[in-house]
Motif scaffolding. Sequence first.
Motif: not given
Length: 322
Positions: A259-281
Amino acid sequence: MDFQLILLTIGVSFILAVIAAPLFIPLLRRLKFGQQIRGEGPQSHLKKAGTPTMGGIIIMVAFTIAFLKFTNKMDTDFYVLLIASLGFGLVGFLDDYIKIVFKRSLGLTAKQKLFGQLLFSVIICILLIRNGHSTAIGIPGTDYSFDWTGWFYYPFIVVMMLAVSNAVNFTDGLDGLLSGVSAIAFGAFAVVAIQATSLPAAVCAAAMIGAVLGFLVFNAHPAKVFMGDTGSLGIGGAIAAIAIVTKSELLFLVIGGIFVIEMLSVVLQVGSFKLRGKRIFKMSPIHHHFELSGWSEWRVVVTFWAVGLVLAGIGLYLNKGL
């Protein structure tokens, strides 16, 4: 603690879910409570449109009957566990109902859902305060704990309830994924509860194990029914509450690692897109990333179950349970 009682609770809850599902699924079809599939999701999921959802009702009914039947100690822990499970399940039910009946793909607004989750979290905190619940937080695998008193602990509990319920909700995206992962997590927490001599928590975990496994019979790929937010938020509320009443708050990070991994993946994806305009996953939550990487749905699910089982074992080891 009576292990036969725990096994009996699992068995009864399982049977109730297996009996209830064939009754509820046709009803959900007649009411046209079918799943709406978002277009931006994996294209392979479009064929799932119309599959009955809100099947979480089956889980919550089986769980509630078994929990009430076999819990003979109605103390504060009992009410915390019941309110967390049914309260968060109710928020999920309202979300599902609005999605389906009013054809609003997002259901409750973010503020409405947050309000409901906060309301039940605060009620739980009030019950814990009145009971003199310990505010110490133990570090898994050690004898060390820290106590920053209630000013830190109870806001922490509120955040934990919100985070856990939403993390579990993110995990519900593939046939049988959440049902299997949550059964494993509840199994580990049942052991933790037995060691903590908390009968209500042990029975709660057992009732949930039976309910989600019974539901899995109909939710395994290809799913005949989805649990919806009714089930996922109810499951999340129950897991968080068990961790709280057994004083294993941080142990959730290990036992509930999926569950932690699933949530972190969403947080990282959204954060990366907003800050860098790129997706991690390729897509988040992370189970969709593996789907889009060419894994079959069943392979993703079984792999996540296996990882969940390993994490549960590690969690029990850290809890000195092995």
